[in-house]
Scaffold this active site. Structure first.
Site, PDB file in Angstrom:
ATOM      1  N   GLU A  17      42.133  38.295  39.440  1.00  0.00           N
ATOM      2  CA  GLU A  17      42.010  38.371  37.992  1.00  0.00           C
ATOM      3  C   GLU A  17      41.156  37.217  37.489  1.00  0.00           C
ATOM      4  O   GLU A  17      41.285  36.100  37.984  1.00  0.00           O
ATOM      5  CB  GLU A  17      43.411  38.304  37.361  1.00  0.00           C
ATOM      6  CG  GLU A  17      44.372  39.318  37.960  1.00  0.00           C
ATOM      7  CD  GLU A  17      45.827  39.029  37.610  1.00  0.00           C
ATOM      8  OE1 GLU A  17      46.106  38.572  36.488  1.00  0.00           O
ATOM      9  OE2 GLU A  17      46.697  39.261  38.479  1.00  0.00           O
ATOM     10  N   HIS A  61      42.557  42.070  34.844  1.00  0.00           N
ATOM     11  CA  HIS A  61      43.575  42.051  35.898  1.00  0.00           C
ATOM     12  C   HIS A  61      43.159  43.014  37.020  1.00  0.00           C
ATOM     13  O   HIS A  61      43.856  43.995  37.311  1.00  0.00           O
ATOM     14  CB  HIS A  61      44.882  42.495  35.241  1.00  0.00           C
ATOM     15  CG  HIS A  61      46.137  42.254  36.015  1.00  0.00           C
ATOM     16  ND1 HIS A  61      46.332  42.735  37.282  1.00  0.00           N
ATOM     17  CD2 HIS A  61      47.259  41.596  35.675  1.00  0.00           C
ATOM     18  CE1 HIS A  61      47.552  42.389  37.686  1.00  0.00           C
ATOM     19  NE2 HIS A  61      48.132  41.690  36.722  1.00  0.00           N
TER      20      HIS A  61
HETATM   21  C1  BG6 Z   1      50.132  39.204  37.461  1.00  0.00           C
HETATM   22  C2  BG6 Z   1      51.212  38.208  37.209  1.00  0.00           C
HETATM   23  O1  BG6 Z   1      48.990  38.823  36.755  1.00  0.00           O
HETATM   24  O2  BG6 Z   1      50.548  40.484  37.011  1.00  0.00           O
HETATM   25  C3  BG6 Z   1      52.481  38.673  37.896  1.00  0.00           C
HETATM   26  O3  BG6 Z   1      50.796  36.940  37.678  1.00  0.00           O
HETATM   27  C4  BG6 Z   1      52.839  40.071  37.449  1.00  0.00           C
HETATM   28  O4  BG6 Z   1      53.520  37.765  37.627  1.00  0.00           O
HETATM   29  C5  BG6 Z   1      51.666  40.986  37.694  1.00  0.00           C
HETATM   30  O5  BG6 Z   1      53.981  40.522  38.154  1.00  0.00           O
HETATM   31  C6  BG6 Z   1      51.884  42.439  37.276  1.00  0.00           C
HETATM   32  O6  BG6 Z   1      52.323  42.557  35.970  1.00  0.00           O
HETATM   33  P1  BG6 Z   1      52.699  43.957  35.382  1.00  0.00           P
HETATM   34  O7  BG6 Z   1      53.202  43.708  33.992  1.00  0.00           O
HETATM   35  O8  BG6 Z   1      51.436  44.764  35.366  1.00  0.00           O
HETATM   36  O9  BG6 Z   1      53.735  44.541  36.282  1.00  0.00           O
END
Ligand code: BG6
Length: 307
Positions: A280, A176
């Site tokens: 990502e 991510h």
């Molecule tokens: C992304 C998702 O990969 O991660 C989003 O597509 C999400 O929907 C984002 O809000 C962040 O997620 P988190 O759990 O790290 O706040």
């Protein structure tokens, strides 16, 4: 463990710090006493990895510029994921299942199983996560994740999942990655034209991307299914391009929370959406099924060029 590392490793120190011709691997503690690993390449480039989540929190080039975004509001606590860098998402993407959002790999502490320097000067660290009573309680499977972080003139990461149990399991997986950009309004993603996307902000509607250059003008949350293996993030404000090359990973997500969502996220600064974008890489649209003894592997390489 990866074959090439097994063959090429020239040293596998377990000492807390090593250094050779300016290259080195340091193990120490970072924020809030969390265990940390710092890799330094002879060029001066460096990578910081927290064992909490096997989380790469910084990747600096030889000039000391950090290419990854890390929120100033990020918590560095065992129960919380770090906000920024490269979170490892496993075995569930986002809230597409009953597990905690984005799974548990990012909130578990990984072991450092190997580190060293290859004959071409690449410095690396390999981390491992296996099931534990907490993971078994919410996901009743035995597994081994291995994550290798290699620093040369590029940052290359490789992730593998092995089913060490007696029953098949399904998983989604992603890196991510949060990139640091000069100005969200001046960046563009290139390489996704013609690719089918699932728009998470419009009830997961599926459509084809029509744009050659994808600009960011509002909240963005899209999975590009079966995306090409090579993408470019153009960062005009920094006069640079980031090259993202994936293998074994089918999909690409682009995400920026923009204004309203940034305000709602307690571990993210209200204005920080302007300086980051997530690109990502992973297997999200179609989960992977691993039978007992089987192994999956995927990788992503990040490099930088001037625009
Ligand atoms: C992304 C998702 O990969 O991660 C989003 O597509 C999400 O929907 C984002 O809000 C962040 O997620 P988190 O759990 O790290 O706040």
């Amino acid at each position: 463990m990866f074959e090439t590392e097994r063959k090429e490793a020239l040293m596998k120190p377990d000492r807390r710090a090593t250094s050779q011709s300016g290259m080195g691997i340091i193990q120490d503690t970072g924020l809030n006493g969390l265990p940390r690993i710092v890799l330094t390449h002879s060029s001066g480039a460096s990578v910081e990895i927290y064992r909490h989540g096997a989380h790469v929190t910084a990747w600096k080039n030889e000039g000391g510029e950090n290419l990854l975004f890390l929120s100033r509001e990020s918590r560095f606590e065992r129960s919380h994921p770090i906000r920024g860098g490269i979170p490892v998402v496993f075995p569930q993407f986002s809230d597409e299942g009953a597990l905690p959002k984005h799974g548990f790999a990012r909130t578990n502490e990984w072991a450092l199983v190997k580190n060293g320097q290859l004959s071409d000067g690449t410095v690396f660290a390999t981390l491992r996560l296996e099931e534990n009573p907490d993971t078994i309680r919410i996901w009743p499977h035995r597994f081994a994740l291995e994550y290798s972080v290699r620093l040369s003139d590029a940052l290359a990461v490789r992730l593998s999942v092995t089913n060490t149990g007696d029953n098949p399991f399904r998983f989604q997986i992603a890196l991510h990655t949060y990139f640091q950009v000069a100005d969200i309004r001046l960046i563009a993603m290139l390489g996704l034209r013609g690719i089918e996307l699932v728009d998470g902000l419009r009830q997961n509607v599926r459509e084809k991307e029509t744009r050659e250059r994808i600009a960011f003008e509002g909240e963005t949350d899209r999975v590009y299914v079966q995306a090409p293996n090579r993408l470019i993030l153009s960062d005009a404000g920094h006069h640079r391009e980031l090259y993202i090359e994936k293998s074994g990973m089918n999909d690409v997500v682009i995400w920026n929370p923009w204004i309203d969502k940034s305000v709602k996220m307690e571990d993210f600064g209200d204005d920080e959406y302007q300086r980051m974008v997530c690109v990502e890489t992973g297997n999200i649209a179609v989960p992977i099924v691993l039978s007992p003894g089987a192994r999956w592997e995927g990788a992503t390489k990040f490099s930088v060029g001037s625009e």
